[in-house]
Design a protein around this motif. Structure first.
Motif, PDB file in Angstrom:
ATOM      1  N   GLY A   1       0.541  -1.283   0.565  1.00 58.62           N
ATOM      2  CA  GLY A   1      -0.192  -0.434   0.164  1.00 58.62           C
ATOM      3  C   GLY A   1       0.573   0.839   0.290  1.00 58.62           C
ATOM      4  N   LEU A   2       1.426   1.205   0.220  1.00 56.95           N
ATOM      5  CA  LEU A   2       3.020   2.493   1.109  1.00 56.95           C
ATOM      6  C   LEU A   2       3.321   2.437  -0.370  1.00 56.95           C
ATOM      7  CD1 LEU A   2       3.887   2.087   4.545  1.00 56.95           C
ATOM      8  CD2 LEU A   2       2.811   3.956   3.825  1.00 56.95           C
ATOM      9  N   MET A   3       3.770   1.702  -1.124  1.00 54.80           N
ATOM     10  CA  MET A   3       4.255   1.444  -2.233  1.00 54.80           C
ATOM     11  C   MET A   3       3.082   2.146  -3.155  1.00 54.80           C
ATOM     12  SD  MET A   3       7.339  -1.996  -2.259  1.00 54.80           S
ATOM     13  CE  MET A   3       7.419  -1.032  -4.403  1.00 54.80           C
ATOM     14  N   ALA A   4       2.100   1.827  -3.276  1.00 52.69           N
ATOM     15  CA  ALA A   4       1.244   2.112  -4.525  1.00 52.69           C
ATOM     16  C   ALA A   4       0.936   3.675  -4.203  1.00 52.69           C
ATOM     17  CB  ALA A   4      -0.182   1.124  -4.515  1.00 52.69           C
ATOM     18  N   LEU A   5       1.087   4.018  -3.231  1.00 54.39           N
ATOM     19  CA  LEU A   5       1.071   5.487  -2.351  1.00 54.39           C
ATOM     20  C   LEU A   5       1.835   6.289  -3.250  1.00 54.39           C
ATOM     21  CD1 LEU A   5      -1.293   7.644  -1.336  1.00 54.39           C
ATOM     22  CD2 LEU A   5      -0.108   7.548   1.144  1.00 54.39           C
ATOM     23  N   ALA A   6       3.540   5.521  -2.613  1.00 48.79           N
ATOM     24  CA  ALA A   6       4.032   6.525  -2.881  1.00 48.79           C
ATOM     25  C   ALA A   6       4.500   7.002  -4.899  1.00 48.79           C
ATOM     26  CB  ALA A   6       5.602   5.888  -2.805  1.00 48.79           C
ATOM     27  N   MET A   7       3.588   5.562  -5.086  1.00 51.55           N
ATOM     28  CA  MET A   7       4.180   5.982  -6.242  1.00 51.55           C
ATOM     29  C   MET A   7       3.060   7.095  -7.676  1.00 51.55           C
ATOM     30  SD  MET A   7       6.857   4.061  -7.993  1.00 51.55           S
ATOM     31  CE  MET A   7       6.618   4.033  -9.369  1.00 51.55           C
ATOM     32  N   GLY A   8       2.198   6.802  -6.115  1.00 53.75           N
ATOM     33  CA  GLY A   8       0.517   7.874  -7.085  1.00 53.75           C
ATOM     34  C   GLY A   8       0.832   9.545  -6.174  1.00 53.75           C
ATOM     35  N   GLY A   9       2.141   9.309  -5.720  1.00 54.79           N
ATOM     36  CA  GLY A   9       2.626  10.956  -6.026  1.00 54.79           C
ATOM     37  C   GLY A   9       3.702  11.528  -6.321  1.00 54.79           C
ATOM     38  N   VAL A  10       4.201  10.185  -6.750  1.00 55.46           N
ATOM     39  CA  VAL A  10       5.205  10.752  -8.301  1.00 55.46           C
ATOM     40  C   VAL A  10       4.607  11.289  -9.318  1.00 55.46           C
ATOM     41  CG1 VAL A  10       7.495   9.535  -9.401  1.00 55.46           C
ATOM     42  CG2 VAL A  10       7.090   9.747  -7.348  1.00 55.46           C
ATOM     43  N   SER A  11       3.680  10.333  -9.446  1.00 51.81           N
ATOM     44  CA  SER A  11       2.867  10.404 -10.521  1.00 51.81           C
ATOM     45  C   SER A  11       1.731  11.463 -11.019  1.00 51.81           C
ATOM     46  CB  SER A  11       2.173   9.034 -11.700  1.00 51.81           C
ATOM     47  OG  SER A  11       0.353   9.008 -10.699  1.00 51.81           O
ATOM     48  N   GLN A  12       1.577  12.314  -9.561  1.00 50.17           N
ATOM     49  CA  GLN A  12       0.822  13.204 -10.370  1.00 50.17           C
ATOM     50  C   GLN A  12       1.856  14.466  -9.731  1.00 50.17           C
ATOM     51  OE1 GLN A  12      -1.128  12.878  -5.957  1.00 50.17           O
ATOM     52  NE2 GLN A  12      -2.781  11.683  -6.669  1.00 50.17           N
ATOM     53  N   ALA A  13       2.413  14.192  -9.137  1.00 47.41           N
ATOM     54  CA  ALA A  13       4.009  15.148  -9.700  1.00 47.41           C
ATOM     55  C   ALA A  13       4.708  15.629 -10.484  1.00 47.41           C
ATOM     56  CB  ALA A  13       5.024  15.790  -7.929  1.00 47.41           C
ATOM     57  N   GLN A  14       4.708  14.820 -11.527  1.00 47.82           N
ATOM     58  CA  GLN A  14       4.718  14.328 -12.807  1.00 47.82           C
ATOM     59  C   GLN A  14       3.409  15.318 -13.435  1.00 47.82           C
ATOM     60  OE1 GLN A  14       6.114  10.319 -13.595  1.00 47.82           O
ATOM     61  NE2 GLN A  14       7.824  11.252 -13.510  1.00 47.82           N
ATOM     62  N   GLU A  15       3.024  15.126 -13.396  1.00 49.23           N
ATOM     63  CA  GLU A  15       1.252  15.659 -13.995  1.00 49.23           C
ATOM     64  C   GLU A  15       1.050  17.288 -14.238  1.00 49.23           C
ATOM     65  OE1 GLU A  15      -3.677  14.568 -14.005  1.00 49.23           O
ATOM     66  OE2 GLU A  15      -2.510  13.409 -13.835  1.00 49.23           O
ATOM     67  N   ARG A  16       1.268  17.568 -12.596  1.00 51.52           N
ATOM     68  CA  ARG A  16       1.574  19.241 -12.129  1.00 51.52           C
ATOM     69  C   ARG A  16       2.346  19.739 -12.457  1.00 51.52           C
ATOM     70  NH1 ARG A  16       1.669  18.500  -6.376  1.00 51.52           N
ATOM     71  NH2 ARG A  16       1.613  16.650  -6.462  1.00 51.52           N
ATOM     72  N   THR A  17       3.621  19.137 -12.666  1.00 53.15           N
ATOM     73  CA  THR A  17       4.835  19.677 -13.418  1.00 53.15           C
ATOM     74  C   THR A  17       4.451  20.234 -15.010  1.00 53.15           C
ATOM     75  OG1 THR A  17       6.369  18.848 -11.999  1.00 53.15           O
ATOM     76  CG2 THR A  17       7.086  19.756 -13.720  1.00 53.15           C
ATOM     77  N   PHE A  18       4.124  18.556 -15.709  1.00 54.17           N
ATOM     78  CA  PHE A  18       3.826  18.574 -17.029  1.00 54.17           C
ATOM     79  C   PHE A  18       2.318  19.946 -17.479  1.00 54.17           C
ATOM     80  CE2 PHE A  18       1.178  17.248 -20.268  1.00 54.17           C
ATOM     81  CZ  PHE A  18       1.861  16.881 -21.634  1.00 54.17           C
ATOM     82  N   LYS A  19       1.580  20.103 -16.343  1.00 45.41           N
ATOM     83  CA  LYS A  19       0.642  21.116 -17.011  1.00 45.41           C
ATOM     84  C   LYS A  19       0.883  22.364 -16.767  1.00 45.41           C
ATOM     85  CE  LYS A  19      -3.744  18.043 -15.572  1.00 45.41           C
ATOM     86  NZ  LYS A  19      -5.406  18.419 -14.564  1.00 45.41           N
ATOM     87  N   LYS A  20       1.917  22.608 -15.172  1.00 45.77           N
ATOM     88  CA  LYS A  20       2.085  24.173 -15.286  1.00 45.77           C
ATOM     89  C   LYS A  20       3.159  24.583 -16.704  1.00 45.77           C
ATOM     90  CE  LYS A  20       3.137  23.750 -10.915  1.00 45.77           C
ATOM     91  NZ  LYS A  20       4.576  24.541  -9.746  1.00 45.77           N
ATOM     92  N   ILE A  21       3.871  23.224 -17.328  1.00 49.52           N
ATOM     93  CA  ILE A  21       4.286  23.668 -18.732  1.00 49.52           C
ATOM     94  C   ILE A  21       3.929  23.744 -20.078  1.00 49.52           C
ATOM     95  CG2 ILE A  21       6.608  22.567 -20.302  1.00 49.52           C
ATOM     96  CD1 ILE A  21       7.395  20.943 -17.979  1.00 49.52           C
ATOM     97  N   THR A  22       2.877  22.861 -20.531  1.00 48.22           N
ATOM     98  CA  THR A  22       2.150  23.106 -21.236  1.00 48.22           C
ATOM     99  C   THR A  22       0.713  24.231 -20.917  1.00 48.22           C
ATOM    100  OG1 THR A  22       0.746  21.316 -20.619  1.00 48.22           O
ATOM    101  CG2 THR A  22       2.133  20.793 -21.674  1.00 48.22           C
ATOM    102  N   ALA A  23       0.416  24.984 -20.429  1.00 45.57           N
ATOM    103  CA  ALA A  23      -0.342  26.168 -19.949  1.00 45.57           C
ATOM    104  C   ALA A  23      -0.146  26.753 -20.659  1.00 45.57           C
ATOM    105  CB  ALA A  23      -0.363  26.309 -18.331  1.00 45.57           C
ATOM    106  N   GLY A  24      -0.674  27.897 -21.140  1.00 46.31           N
ATOM    107  CA  GLY A  24      -1.260  29.182 -21.664  1.00 46.31           C
ATOM    108  C   GLY A  24      -1.303  28.874 -22.913  1.00 46.31           C
ATOM    109  N   GLN A  25      -1.235  29.890 -23.487  1.00 44.60           N
ATOM    110  CA  GLN A  25      -1.612  29.370 -24.749  1.00 44.60           C
ATOM    111  C   GLN A  25      -0.732  28.878 -26.259  1.00 44.60           C
ATOM    112  OE1 GLN A  25      -5.233  29.920 -26.899  1.00 44.60           O
ATOM    113  NE2 GLN A  25      -5.762  30.169 -24.657  1.00 44.60           N
ATOM    114  N   PRO A  26      -0.694  28.091 -26.477  1.00 46.54           N
ATOM    115  CA  PRO A  26      -0.274  28.176 -27.843  1.00 46.54           C
ATOM    116  C   PRO A  26       0.873  28.849 -29.088  1.00 46.54           C
ATOM    117  CG  PRO A  26      -1.735  27.076 -29.087  1.00 46.54           C
ATOM    118  CD  PRO A  26      -1.557  27.789 -27.666  1.00 46.54           C
ATOM    119  N   ALA A  27       2.052  29.063 -29.256  1.00 42.90           N
ATOM    120  CA  ALA A  27       2.877  30.178 -29.653  1.00 42.90           C
ATOM    121  C   ALA A  27       1.880  30.606 -31.490  1.00 42.90           C
ATOM    122  CB  ALA A  27       3.850  30.417 -30.021  1.00 42.90           C
TER     123      ALA A  27
END
Length: 82
Positions: A12-38
């Motif tokens: 359970g702890l391993m699954a929780l830790a892996m879920g946290g990593v993927s959520q952090a990556q997803e948030r980072t990706f959303k920040k990078i791709t946020a906004g209007q395309p050039a």
């Protein structure tokens, strides 16, 4: 019995830790791709670029190969917004 509970807890702890990593990556990706395309300012479609370049090249007295090369260059520039 204790071994089974500890195995479940570790899993359970391993699954929780892996879920946290993927959520952090997803948030980072959303920040990078946020906004209007050039937007490409002044970019044309292929047919628009061909028509514009044809009118620019009208009346030139050059070989067909030279005109084709200039047409390709002209179309590339117009389609990229230059």
């Amino acid at each position: 019995m204790i071994k089974m509970f500890s195995t479940i807890a570790v899993t359970g702890l391993m699954a929780l830790a892996m879920g946290g990593v993927s959520q952090a990556q997803e948030r980072t990706f959303k920040k990078i791709t946020a906004g209007q395309p050039a937007a490409l300012q002044g970019a044309m479609t292929q047919s628009q670029a061909r028509k514009a370049c044809r009118t620019e090249m009208a009346g030139t007295r050059e070989s067909k190969a030279a005109i084709n090369k200039k047409m390709r260059t002209c179309m590339d520039l117009k389609m990229n917004g230059n």
